[in-house]
Design an enzyme around this catalytic site. Sequence first.
Site, PDB file in Angstrom:
ATOM      1  N   LYS A   2      22.635  -9.145  -8.743  1.00  0.00           N
ATOM      2  CA  LYS A   2      21.381  -9.931  -9.042  1.00  0.00           C
ATOM      3  C   LYS A   2      20.460  -8.962  -9.595  1.00  0.00           C
ATOM      4  O   LYS A   2      21.079  -7.982 -10.128  1.00  0.00           O
ATOM      5  CB  LYS A   2      20.521 -10.193  -7.658  1.00  0.00           C
ATOM      6  CG  LYS A   2      21.549 -10.767  -6.618  1.00  0.00           C
ATOM      7  CD  LYS A   2      22.155 -11.987  -6.753  1.00  0.00           C
ATOM      8  CE  LYS A   2      23.070 -12.512  -5.577  1.00  0.00           C
ATOM      9  NZ  LYS A   2      23.897 -13.620  -5.584  1.00  0.00           N
TER      10      LYS A   2
HETATM   11  C1  LIG Z   1      24.314 -13.749  -3.800  1.00  0.00           C
HETATM   12  C2  LIG Z   1      23.959 -15.148  -3.236  1.00  0.00           C
HETATM   13  C3  LIG Z   1      23.558 -15.113  -1.866  1.00  0.00           C
HETATM   14  C4  LIG Z   1      24.004 -14.017  -1.029  1.00  0.00           C
HETATM   15  O1  LIG Z   1      23.106 -13.106  -1.235  1.00  0.00           O
HETATM   16  P1  LIG Z   1      23.522 -11.645  -0.152  1.00  0.00           P
HETATM   17  O2  LIG Z   1      22.159 -10.577  -0.524  1.00  0.00           O
HETATM   18  O3  LIG Z   1      24.919 -10.927  -0.872  1.00  0.00           O
HETATM   19  O4  LIG Z   1      23.748 -12.027   1.081  1.00  0.00           O
HETATM   20  C5  LIG Z   1      23.262 -16.413  -1.428  1.00  0.00           C
HETATM   21  N1  LIG Z   1      22.794 -17.302  -2.107  1.00  0.00           N
HETATM   22  C6  LIG Z   1      23.078 -17.422  -3.507  1.00  0.00           C
HETATM   23  C7  LIG Z   1      23.174 -18.410  -4.271  1.00  0.00           C
HETATM   24  C8  LIG Z   1      23.549 -16.039  -4.074  1.00  0.00           C
HETATM   25  O5  LIG Z   1      24.116 -16.126  -5.221  1.00  0.00           O
END
Ligand SMILES: *Cc1c(COP(=O)(O)O)cnc(C)c1O
Length: 375
Positions: free
Chosen positions: A179
């Site tokens: 992210k």
């Molecule tokens: C990356 C992601 C998650 C999970 O995030 P983590 O911090 O890795 O648990 C959940 N929902 C979406 C849409 C994502 O892109």
Amino acid sequence: MAIPVMKPLLGEEEAQAVAEAVRSGWVAQGPRVAAFEQAFAARVGAEHGIAVSNCTTALHLCLHLLGVQPGDDVVVPSLSFIATANAVRYCGANPVFADIDPLTGNLTAATVAAAITPDTKAVLLVHQGGVPADVDAIRVVAGDIPVVEDAACAAGSTLYGKSVGTGALLAAWSFHPRKLLTTGEGGMITTDDAEWAKRLRRLREHGMSMSAADRHAAGGAVVESYVETAFNYRMTDIQAAMGLVQLGRLDGIVEQRRALAARYHELLAPLGLRAVADPAYATTNYQSFWVALPEGAPPLVDVLSSLAQDGISARRGIMAAHLEPAYDGHPHAALPGTEELARRSLILPLHHEITDADQEHIVASLARALTLVAS
Ligand SMILES: *Cc1c(COP(=O)(O)O)cnc(C)c1O
């Protein structure tokens, strides 16, 4: 791989902040987590921030808070990272997959309305790849059903002229390196509701009546109690130290990503390829820059390996949970928009080290893989 699909922007400042947290001797959830929560909530326009171990646990806590349990339905997109649907299953509830608009990758008021049942306890929408969903329109069809926002990818995106998160009932954020902002692993819940914030703080910390940090600050003899069965979903102060530095970079990261995306749009347009773009009501942070492959294009794996031969690490587009073995046999309605985008979209590299020359190389390689010529 010469060109990775994503690369976190990390500097000496993050290393310094982490070292300071270590030297302070307080490494678990403490003052830096509290400071990060306040700064992050303020940045996205929410009253309260509750830091957690990742966005998956953030989603689980939001649904748990709303009382989602076995026998309940929760409307979710299948087109999302699988954690979105899994969070519903963590509560023993049933994910009801709603279709998406292949132009945005997001649920719409119409697809949510079609998926609501008498047992629907919540709607869990996703701002997919950083593209905001039309939350207000979805709230209208949801009526009294709470709408939770999976904003894992959406830090720095705007909706109706304000930051995603502003006015959200409950929004869940991720700080995974894929992210825009990262703490290694990490997550956050934001809300304007003080009572919910208080309960979420308790739920992430074993259901304790007071946090370990509060107990430490109180000195003397304080005995905590455990008022409900809960979880250990805490973030560490080491992570929060990094998060505070990362947050300061957010505006710059979004600006650069949007400039790189504009350049991709210019390069892709002559090839007739459609790519992710801002919806009319919002701006995306381009967490994922996806391109829709044309009808009759070679299979996605062939395109990916052709790019890989040119030293480019692209990825299949956003996945669809209902097509994965973990959801084999899970009943769902027809999901044509979801399947179209899952099968025909491809994510191109986008990060701070991508140059103009890289972008030209990437688009030329893609054109070769698709045997396209600019018109
Ligand atoms: C990356 C992601 C998650 C999970 O995030 P983590 O911090 O890795 O648990 C959940 N929902 C979406 C849409 C994502 O892109």
